[in-house]
Design a protein around this motif. Structure first.
Motif, PDB file in Angstrom:
ATOM      1  N   GLU A 171      28.375  -3.978 -44.549  1.00  0.00           N
ATOM      2  CA  GLU A 171      27.283  -3.671 -45.539  1.00  0.00           C
ATOM      3  C   GLU A 171      27.299  -4.693 -46.996  1.00  0.00           C
ATOM      4  N   ILE A 172      25.906  -5.075 -46.966  1.00  0.00           N
ATOM      5  CA  ILE A 172      25.899  -5.979 -48.123  1.00  0.00           C
ATOM      6  C   ILE A 172      24.716  -5.321 -49.002  1.00  0.00           C
ATOM      7  N   THR A 173      24.909  -5.249 -50.241  1.00  0.00           N
ATOM      8  CA  THR A 173      24.176  -4.517 -50.989  1.00  0.00           C
ATOM      9  C   THR A 173      23.344  -5.247 -52.005  1.00  0.00           C
ATOM     10  N   GLN A 225      23.977  -8.696 -54.490  1.00  0.00           N
ATOM     11  CA  GLN A 225      25.557  -9.131 -54.328  1.00  0.00           C
ATOM     12  C   GLN A 225      25.343 -10.734 -54.246  1.00  0.00           C
ATOM     13  N   SER A 251      30.761 -12.580 -53.737  1.00  0.00           N
ATOM     14  CA  SER A 251      31.134 -11.250 -53.364  1.00  0.00           C
ATOM     15  C   SER A 251      30.931 -10.694 -51.839  1.00  0.00           C
ATOM     16  N   ILE A 252      29.938 -11.587 -51.295  1.00  0.00           N
ATOM     17  CA  ILE A 252      29.600 -11.479 -49.895  1.00  0.00           C
ATOM     18  C   ILE A 252      30.811 -12.238 -49.152  1.00  0.00           C
ATOM     19  N   THR A 298      33.737  -9.773 -49.260  1.00  0.00           N
ATOM     20  CA  THR A 298      33.675  -8.810 -48.448  1.00  0.00           C
ATOM     21  C   THR A 298      33.863  -9.149 -46.811  1.00  0.00           C
ATOM     22  N   ALA A 323      20.008  -7.659 -48.029  1.00  0.00           N
ATOM     23  CA  ALA A 323      20.823  -6.553 -48.374  1.00  0.00           C
ATOM     24  C   ALA A 323      20.679  -5.529 -47.212  1.00  0.00           C
ATOM     25  N   THR A 366      22.935  -3.583 -43.576  1.00  0.00           N
ATOM     26  CA  THR A 366      24.109  -3.461 -42.849  1.00  0.00           C
ATOM     27  C   THR A 366      24.248  -4.295 -41.758  1.00  0.00           C
ATOM     28  N   TYR A 367      25.242  -5.044 -41.591  1.00  0.00           N
ATOM     29  CA  TYR A 367      25.179  -6.183 -40.465  1.00  0.00           C
ATOM     30  C   TYR A 367      26.267  -5.869 -39.444  1.00  0.00           C
TER      31      TYR A 367
END
Length: 397
Positions: A93-95, A98, A102-103, A106, A134, A136-137
């Motif tokens: 999940e990428i918000t 971000q 940070s990515i 993650t 942003a 969900t992958y």
């Protein structure tokens, strides 16, 4: 020239050398020194030319190989990377907002890439990385950083397009029904079949190979090609995260509880009250009654037997059923959880409130207000309040 003249010539030369302060061998030395000096000058020129050639080659090599050299050094120093497209399925999940760093962090934590620095390097060199959304992958484990970025940019393949919500307090049978009725269009009976194979669901060791109580409620993004097992594993994984955050196993043991018992208690709490401020109090009532050797007498456990959705009370006939879940007849906890608890009810189960209560009852079904009592007389007075409320709201009780 006759012998005399030759001798005279030599003697004259000797006199000249004597006059100049030189010996005949001095001339030989001067000639040898001049030859050495010339040799040194020649060699110096040659060495200078060679040095220029070497330095030039090094500079040229540095210029030509700078880009590759930089990447090689970065990879050598703290930027390890996997090779290939990876395997399996990882949900990431990428918000919103971000950062690239940070990515990358993650992705490393999720074991998508081998190092955050490797992904940062690839993202830095590819301007398209600014287009990461942003969302969900659905990615894979052990991907090269380049492959991971390419898949994230290929949103048609990596971004999930469906969500399924599972309310709190549902049984595993109800979860299976939600799955079957979802837009996943699962084959008939697929959800129940998945639940029948608990070894594939990632359950904790103390779950006794039973998914009941471990299918964490919430809204889940569905990856492409998801099966019933895929979704159920997402739910058990979320349970594991919350249990770890609570340190459930260790905390339960410190309180003299088996962690499985704690999950059972949490499931009863959620079924008995919907007010978070009462969770820890209900937990205390359960433990106090168990300690006193009293039957729990919880309507929620009887409801579980009848698969009753909603409703608050049980009938006298229902309370006569012979079942290990009938806590009006059996002392102690039921053999399994009766629904999926939340993190709040789990927390209450391992951190009960302090108090001497042995009873509780709803006194207002609209607000969920619950009254607690330490004696039977107090409890009877609270039950009278409930009866008054029911009389004023006919058909609600």
């Amino acid at each position: 020239m006759n012998r005399t003249s030759v001798e005279e010539h030599v003697n004259e030369g000797d006199d000249l050398n004597s006059h100049l302060g030189l010996r005949p061998e001095g001339r030989v030395e001067r000639r040898a020194n001049r030859r050495k000096a010339r040799a040194r000058r020649g060699f110096g020129c040659f060495a200078g030319i060679v040095s220029l050639i070497v330095v030039g080659a090094l500079v040229a090599g540095a210029v030509v190989g700078f880009g590759k050299g930089r990447d090689a050094l970065e990879q050598l120093f703290s930027a390890p990377d996997y090779e290939g497209a990876g395997t399996g399925t990882v949900i990431v999940e990428i918000t919103q907002g971000q950062s690239a760093q940070s990515i990358a962090d993650t992705l490393e934590k999720k074991e998508v890439v081998k190092s955050a620095k490797a992904f940062e390097r690839v993202a830095r060199d590819d301007p398209r990385s600014r287009q990461i959304q942003a969302a969900t992958y659905t990615l894979r484990k052990h991907m090269s950083a380049k492959a991971a970025l390419a898949l994230m940019l290929n949103t048609a393949e990596s971004i999930r397009v469906m969500r399924i919500s599972f309310p709190a307090g549902k049984t595993k049978a109800e979860v299976a029904d939600i799955l079957q009725r979802s837009k996943l269009k699962l084959p008939s009976g697929a959800a129940a079949a998945a639940l029948a194979k608990p070894a594939a669901l990632g359950l904790p060791s103390y779950a006794h190979n039973n998914a009941e109580g471990f299918l964490y409620p919430g809204t889940y993004d569905v990856p492409k090609g998801a099966t019933a097992t895929t979704i159920l594993k997402l739910m058990t994984t979320q349970y594991a995260k919350n249990a770890a955050a609570l340190d459930l196993v260790n905390t339960a043991k410190k309180k003299g509880l088996d962690p499985y018992q704690a999950v059972i208690v949490a499931s009863i709490i959620g079924a008995e009250t919907n007010r978070p401020q009462d969770y820890a109090k209900v937990a205390r009532v359960i433990y106090n009654r168990m300690r006193a050797g009293m039957k729990l007498q919880m309507d929620s456990t009887v409801h579980y037997v009848f698969a009753r959705d909603g409703g608050v009370f049980t009938s006298s006939e229902q309370r006569q059923i012979v079942s290990p879940y009938n806590t009006y007849k059996v002392v102690g906890l039921p053999p399994t959880p009766i629904a999926s608890p939340t993190v709040d009810t789990l927390r209450a189960a391992i951190n009960p409130a302090q108090g001497s209560w042995l009873y509780f009852t709803l006194i207002d079904l609209d607000t969920g207000e619950t009254a607690f009592a330490s004696t039977k007389a107090e409890h009877d007075a609270n039950v009278a309040k409930l009866q008054t409320w029911c009389a004023a709201h006919k058909g609600r009780c």
